[in-house]
Design a protein around this motif. Structure first.
Motif, short mmCIF file in Angstrom:
data_model
loop_
_atom_site.label_atom_id
_atom_site.label_comp_id
_atom_site.label_asym_id
_atom_site.label_seq_id
_atom_site.Cartn_x
_atom_site.Cartn_y
_atom_site.Cartn_z
N PHE A 11 0.81 -1.30 -0.46
CA PHE A 11 0.15 -0.15 0.21
C PHE A 11 0.96 1.03 -0.26
O PHE A 11 0.38 2.32 -0.84
N PHE A 12 1.65 1.58 0.78
CA PHE A 12 2.88 2.38 1.01
C PHE A 12 3.90 2.73 0.01
O PHE A 12 4.24 3.71 0.13
N THR A 13 3.59 1.56 -1.13
CA THR A 13 5.29 1.53 -2.16
C THR A 13 4.39 1.19 -3.21
O THR A 13 3.68 0.63 -3.02
N ARG A 14 5.05 1.45 -4.47
CA ARG A 14 4.86 0.80 -6.07
C ARG A 14 5.94 0.53 -6.11
O ARG A 14 5.73 -0.22 -6.98
N LEU A 15 5.93 -0.42 -5.47
CA LEU A 15 7.24 -1.43 -5.71
C LEU A 15 6.09 -3.13 -5.84
O LEU A 15 4.78 -2.77 -5.20
N PRO A 16 6.55 -3.82 -6.37
CA PRO A 16 6.03 -4.78 -7.28
C PRO A 16 6.05 -6.53 -5.72
O PRO A 16 5.91 -7.21 -5.62
N TRP A 17 4.88 -5.81 -4.03
CA TRP A 17 6.06 -6.92 -3.00
C TRP A 17 4.57 -8.02 -3.39
O TRP A 17 5.10 -9.32 -2.49
N TRP A 18 3.05 -7.74 -4.18
CA TRP A 18 2.17 -8.77 -5.39
C TRP A 18 2.57 -9.82 -5.03
O TRP A 18 2.10 -10.73 -5.63
N LYS A 19 3.96 -9.67 -5.74
CA LYS A 19 4.40 -10.94 -7.10
C LYS A 19 5.50 -11.53 -5.69
O LYS A 19 5.58 -13.01 -6.42
N LEU A 20 5.28 -11.46 -4.74
CA LEU A 20 6.08 -12.53 -3.38
C LEU A 20 5.15 -13.04 -2.96
O LEU A 20 5.91 -13.85 -2.32
N ARG A 21 4.06 -12.05 -2.48
CA ARG A 21 3.33 -13.00 -1.28
C ARG A 21 2.16 -12.62 -1.99
O ARG A 21 1.38 -10.73 -1.94
#
Length: 263
Positions: A11-21
């Motif tokens: 939510f607080f960054t625009r990095l693709p964390w959703w790809k990790l979990r």
């Protein structure tokens, strides 16, 4: 807890964390408590940009403008959008309903534009002034100020109710108040950078001392804003959180500049 931390990073960054979990939707109700964890990412990137700029001997003003731009890109100007909406709402609205309606409007008004211009000008000039005192000072200060101010701002959810109905919330989620574990984790992530400041600046202990002492200023600003929001709208919104973070951080830089004039 891991799901909640990943939700905060998403939510607080625009990095693709959703790809990790992949995280459950309810985790986004608890993201504010882990805001300081996201600060380790944004603060770390800011510090890295400044360090690279120093390595290439870029002018301090240019280096800090690049730092500011880097955080804007990393967060998608999430907090700056909240700052503009906050000033538009509280500046243009007279009643509680008017304030909430204006803040929800996606268009920016005069108060919002002026707030952003003044904020950017004060942020850049105050950080440049600190860098002129010691070129290496922003290496630790940018990181600590970002993380600590996010922890200070995060306390809004513990002190105020949400001002809207869940259906009217932009993200369709109302933040939960922090559990004891969430509060402790957030505080630890905020305190570790303070220790880093002390160790990094051990050859200039007076700087380290005032960095720690002045950390009370963002908390005071947050407390004042909480009282103001309680009086005006009876609670907080997501825009209030973003605005509080930026105002806490800015107050910290200004306070340090003010103190160091006399020492």
């Amino acid at each position: 807890m891991i799901d909640d931390i990943f939700a905060a990073l998403m939510f607080f960054t625009r990095l693709p964390w959703w790809k990790l979990r992949r995280v459950p939707a309810d985790s986004f109700k608890r993201i504010v408590g882990y805001w300081p964890v996201a600060g380790w990412v944004t603060g770390g990137v800011m510090t890295a940009i400044y360090g690279i700029a120093l390595f290439f001997h870029l002018p301090v003003v240019l280096a800090l403008l690049l730092v500011f731009t880097g955080r804007l890109l990393l967060t998608g100007a999430l907090h700056e959008d909240g700052l503009a909406d906050f000033f538009d709402g509280f500046g243009g609205g007279r009643s509680r309903e008017q304030v909430l309606t204006i803040m929800k409007d996606s268009h920016i008004g005069t108060y919002g534009v002026l707030a952003l211009v003044v904020y950017v000008a004060l942020w850049v000039t105050s950080t440049v002034s600190l860098a002129q005192r010691s070129a290496n000072l922003p290496i630790v200060l940018l990181f600590f100020a970002d993380v600590w101010s996010k922890w200070s701002a995060s306390q809004i959810v513990n002190l105020l109710p949400y001002a809207r109905n869940e259906e009217d919330c932009k993200i369709k989620k109302v933040y939960d108040r922090m559990s004891a574990r969430t509060f402790t984790v957030g505080l630890l992530f905020a305190l570790v950078p303070m220790l880093g400041c002390v160790l990094f600046l051990k050859e200039t202990p007076y700087m380290a001392l005032w960095i720690c002492v002045t950390a009370s200023v963002p908390n005071s600003v947050m407390a004042w804003l909480v009282q103001y929001m309680r009086r005006r709208i009876g609670g907080y919104t997501g825009d209030c959180c973003g605005a509080t973070f930026l105002l806490c951080e800015l107050s910290y830089f200004i306070a340090l500049n003010t103190i160091w004039i006399f020492i």
